[in-house]
Structures are given as C-alpha cells and as structure tokens.
Write a protein that holds these residues in place. Structure first.
Motif, mmCIF file in Angstrom:
data_model
loop_
_atom_site.group_PDB
_atom_site.id
_atom_site.type_symbol
_atom_site.label_atom_id
_atom_site.label_comp_id
_atom_site.label_asym_id
_atom_site.label_seq_id
_atom_site.Cartn_x
_atom_site.Cartn_y
_atom_site.Cartn_z
ATOM 1 N N TRP A 1 0.843 -1.205 0.000
ATOM 2 C CA TRP A 1 0.000 0.000 0.000
ATOM 3 C C TRP A 1 0.879 1.257 0.000
ATOM 4 O O TRP A 1 0.669 2.201 -0.754
ATOM 5 C CB TRP A 1 -0.914 -0.050 1.226
ATOM 6 N N ARG A 2 1.924 1.238 0.835
ATOM 7 C CA ARG A 2 2.829 2.398 0.894
ATOM 8 C C ARG A 2 3.585 2.567 -0.424
ATOM 9 O O ARG A 2 3.780 3.693 -0.895
ATOM 10 C CB ARG A 2 3.814 2.238 2.052
ATOM 11 N N ALA A 3 4.007 1.421 -1.012
ATOM 12 C CA ALA A 3 4.754 1.486 -2.282
ATOM 13 C C ALA A 3 3.917 2.128 -3.384
ATOM 14 O O ALA A 3 4.450 2.707 -4.332
ATOM 15 C CB ALA A 3 5.190 0.088 -2.712
ATOM 16 N N ALA B 1 -8.835 5.362 1.059
ATOM 17 C CA ALA B 1 -9.937 4.394 1.099
ATOM 18 C C ALA B 1 -9.582 3.002 0.558
ATOM 19 O O ALA B 1 -10.247 2.471 -0.329
ATOM 20 C CB ALA B 1 -11.150 4.950 0.355
ATOM 21 N N PRO B 2 -8.509 2.374 1.112
ATOM 22 C CA PRO B 2 -8.158 1.029 0.646
ATOM 23 C C PRO B 2 -9.142 -0.025 1.158
ATOM 24 O O PRO B 2 -9.870 0.221 2.117
ATOM 25 C CB PRO B 2 -6.776 0.791 1.271
ATOM 26 N N VAL B 3 -9.148 -1.174 0.478
ATOM 27 C CA VAL B 3 -9.919 -2.323 0.935
ATOM 28 C C VAL B 3 -8.922 -3.375 1.398
ATOM 29 O O VAL B 3 -7.961 -3.677 0.688
ATOM 30 C CB VAL B 3 -10.782 -2.887 -0.216
ATOM 31 N N PHE C 1 -3.827 3.689 7.799
ATOM 32 C CA PHE C 1 -4.401 2.642 6.965
ATOM 33 C C PHE C 1 -5.666 2.107 7.622
ATOM 34 O O PHE C 1 -6.724 2.048 7.003
ATOM 35 C CB PHE C 1 -3.386 1.512 6.762
ATOM 36 N N ALA C 2 -5.552 1.718 8.897
ATOM 37 C CA ALA C 2 -6.653 1.021 9.560
ATOM 38 C C ALA C 2 -7.911 1.872 9.622
ATOM 39 O O ALA C 2 -9.021 1.366 9.467
ATOM 40 C CB ALA C 2 -6.224 0.586 10.961
ATOM 41 N N GLU C 3 -7.751 3.195 9.815
ATOM 42 C CA GLU C 3 -8.945 4.027 9.953
ATOM 43 C C GLU C 3 -9.625 4.330 8.634
ATOM 44 O O GLU C 3 -10.828 4.579 8.589
ATOM 45 C CB GLU C 3 -8.612 5.327 10.695
ATOM 46 N N SER C 4 -8.845 4.303 7.543
ATOM 47 C CA SER C 4 -9.495 4.614 6.259
ATOM 48 C C SER C 4 -9.900 3.352 5.496
ATOM 49 O O SER C 4 -10.586 3.427 4.488
ATOM 50 C CB SER C 4 -8.582 5.488 5.394
ATOM 51 N N ALA C 5 -9.470 2.165 5.981
ATOM 52 C CA ALA C 5 -9.720 0.934 5.211
ATOM 53 C C ALA C 5 -11.077 0.319 5.519
ATOM 54 O O ALA C 5 -11.618 0.478 6.611
ATOM 55 C CB ALA C 5 -8.625 -0.090 5.512
ATOM 56 N N GLY D 1 -5.810 -0.489 -8.324
ATOM 57 C CA GLY D 1 -4.630 -0.514 -7.459
ATOM 58 C C GLY D 1 -4.750 -1.581 -6.385
ATOM 59 O O GLY D 1 -5.793 -2.211 -6.224
ATOM 60 N N GLY D 2 -3.643 -1.753 -5.651
ATOM 61 C CA GLY D 2 -3.621 -2.752 -4.589
ATOM 62 C C GLY D 2 -2.627 -3.858 -4.882
ATOM 63 O O GLY D 2 -1.762 -3.723 -5.756
#
Ligand code: SAH
Length: 361
Positions: A70-72, A78-80, A106-110, A234-235
């Motif tokens: 994800w960082r790369a 808003a990732p899943v 990550f955790a709060e937006s996923a 993405g992902g």
C-alpha cells in the motif's frame, strides 16, 4: 456409504459419471452434506492445521507485506483490506490488530472485508471477529468486493477450488470422472471429454498409460477477477498454498481427515479434499491482466519478512514453555521439512508496486 455418497451414486446412475471437478465441488460445498458447509475442519481436534492457526506471527507478517505494498503505491485513500477463504477468521483477526497498531492511517481509512463461500464458516468468522475492533463485512464472492485499492490475501484458498483431471488412454487424454463399479461403489473412470493437446505439459506424449494431468480453470478465473480489480483500482494480492510450478504430470488429489490421508472416494464430504496448486498457472492468469507476479517459498518469504526477529521479540517477554512453543511455530511455518518449502507465496501487483521480498516477476 454415507448420505452424500448415496446421493452422488444416484446422480451417477441417472446421468453417468461425474467429473472430478464436479465431485470435488460437491464434496466441499454441497449445501446439506459438504465438507466446508457442515464440518469444523481446523485445528488439533479437526482435520488439518493451517499457518494462521499455528502462530499469530503469520498474520502479522502478512499484514506488514500488504501494508508495505500500500505504501509502495503511495498510500492511496480508502483502501480495501480483504481476505478470501478465511476459515476460522484467525488470520483476519491478527492482521486487523497488526494494522491498527502499525498504521492507524491505513486502519482508519480501510474497509475490512471477508470473502467466504460457506455460510457456516462465515458464522464462525463473525464469532472470532466480534471483539476485534473495526467493522467487518462479508461477501460470497470476489465479484461483490467494494470498490477501491484492493489488498487481498488468500491462505490455503486455491487448493480447495476444484481441479479438472485428465487421464492418458492410448494417445488421448480423457477427462477423469467418478463412476460406479459393479457393486455400486464409487470408482475413477475415464469420462467422455478430452484435453486439448495445446494444454498438455511437455513430455506428455511419452508419459505412461494412466498418467494424470490437472488443470484448474476455476482457480484461474478467481485469480483473473482479482487481478482485473487490482489492475484497475490498485492494490496487491498475496496467496499462500502448497503447490508446484507447472505444467506437470501427476495426480495430486488428496483427502485428509484427522490429520491423516484418506481415500478421496470414501465418505464424500467427511474429509477435506484438495489438489496441489499450479502457481505458474495462477501467475499467468495475473500477468494476463497486466500485473506482475513474484513467487518464492513460504520459508524464504517469512524469514525475509523478519520471522526470526519477531519470534525473538515475542520470546523475550515469555516464559520457557511459551518460548519453546514459539520456536516450534517458527520451525513448522518456515522449516524446509515442514511448511517452509512445500508452501509457496505468490505476490501479484501493478508494475513496480510490490513490496520486499516479492518485487519482480
Ligand atoms: N484461510 C484459512 C482457511 C483455509 S480452508 C486458514 O488458513 O486457516 C479454505 C477456505 O476457503 C474455507 O474458508 C472455505 O470455505 C473457503 N473457500 C473455498 N472456496 C472458496 C471460494 N470460491 N470463495 C470463497 N471462499 C472459498
């Protein structure tokens, strides 16, 4: 014969032999008597033990790889975070805890999503995750995944997705099926379909009579759908399983019950039924959608991800018994005679967006 066996025998008597792929699908997912729909497969008291059930370190390291991918990609919003085939839900529980601790961003937006085909296992996962923090959502198949950059893991998923088998008879390769013998018992037979020569592994024409090759269009289809999503939005994906780099000749269909091999035709639905995963075929399906695919053994992957350092850290605060259990877990997960070499890890991602140690095709 058990109830599912009698139903399968009646179907074969009426319609003719059932392909190995249909037999596998029926044994695993029949709504009334299927293995995943009715049994409790996991752990010491079940039929087999999977990596996340051995140690929390497995889920921690998997979560870190997905986070790094994800960082790369520039930490898109808003990732899943998804898992397909979550079993008891242990891996998701360990990943969610790790991600919250390491990256609140990550955790709060996923969105945390589980893809599970068995309603019964979904209920088990709901119990495991009830107290595990963020809200989780469930879907029956990858088609229904929410939009957004998709970070997805599947551990021992693909081995449970049906394979087709073809058996050599003369110069033809006929689809292997399950039929009935004179006494009405289930037996393997050569069915009517045959395999296109273009799909045969090299050397197939020299293989002895009765040799078997396996192909798994259902697995490639799942991978293609996941890869299409990653290519578009993405992902990254990470898939761990036991398997080989095909194409190859060999019958890998196996039944496991109470931690022992069983006869795949005996007691349908009562044992786990799997076939080894052809990782080259899965990598090919991802590349066909424009992704890169990188493959290594589970042992190398976990060691490179810091398994020994993590074990040392956990052990530092533990008593002697617990330290011994941690050492044993390291050996089971990464030891060459255990899961370290037979199990492989396939990472799939857009060009240049992998994470160490899975970076390049
Ligand atoms: N990942 C877990 C469980 C592995 S068993 C672990 O490591 O412990 C296989 C899991 O995949 C089960 O949860 C089974 O119900 C699920 N499964 C099999 N085929 C599936 C499919 N096509 N879609 C979603 N889940 C599937």
């Amino acid at each position: 014969m058990n109830r599912l066996g009698r139903r399968i025998a009646a179907l074969i008597a009426a319609n003719g032999p059932m392909t190995v792929a249909d037999y596998m699908a029926t044994c695993l997912f029949d709504p009334e008597d299927g293995y995943y729909t009715t049994r409790e497969p996991f752990g010491a008291a079940g039929d087999f033990t999977t990596a996340p059930e051995i140690s929390q370190m497995f889920g921690e390291l998997v979560a870190i790889w997905l986070l790094e991918a994800w960082r790369a990609a520039g930490a898109p919003s808003a990732p899943v975070l998804a898992e397909i085939g979550p079993g008891r839900g242990t891996l998701m529980k360990d990943m969610a805890r790790t991600l919250r601790r390491l990256s609140p961003d990550f955790a709060e937006s996923a969105r945390f999503v589980l893809v599970e085909a068995s309603p019964r296992l979904r209920a088990v996962q709901e119990r495991t995750l009830a107290a595990a923090g963020p809200a989780f959502e469930w879907h029956e198949d990858v088609e229904k995944l929410p939009r957004g950059p998709l970070h997805i893991v599947g551990n021992e998923l693909f081995d449970a997705v049906p394979v087709r088998q073809y058996v050599k008879l003369g110069q033809a390769w006929r689809e292997r099926a399950v039929g009935l013998d004179d006494a009405g018992r289930l037996v393997f037979v050569a069915g009517a379909g045959s395999l296109d020569a273009a799909l045969l592994p090299p050397g197939a024409n020299l293989a002895p009579q009765g040799s078997v090759v396996e192909i798994a269009p259902a697995r490639s289809a799942i991978m293609a759908r996941i890869a299409e999503r990653i290519a578009g939005e993405g992902g990254a994906g990470l898939f761990l399983d036991y398997g080989y780099e095909g194409p190859a000749i060999g019958d890998t269909l196996q039944a496991v019950s109470r931690h022992r091999f069983a006869d795949p035709l005996n007691d349908p639905g009562a044992a786990d039924l799997t076939a080894h995963v052809d990782f080259s075929a899965l990598a090919g399906a991802a590349r066909a959608e424009g992704l890169e695919a990188a493959l290594m053994t589970q042992g190398d992957f976990l060691i490179e991800m810091g398994l020994l350092e993590r074990a040392g850290r956990l052990g530092a605060n533990a008593g002697e018994t617990e330290r011994e259990a941690i050492r044993e877990a390291v050996e089971r997960l990464a030891g060459p005679g255990q899961m370290g070499r037979l199990f492989r890890v396939l990472g799939v991602f857009s060009r240049g967006k992998g994470a160490y140690p899975l970076l390049k095709s």
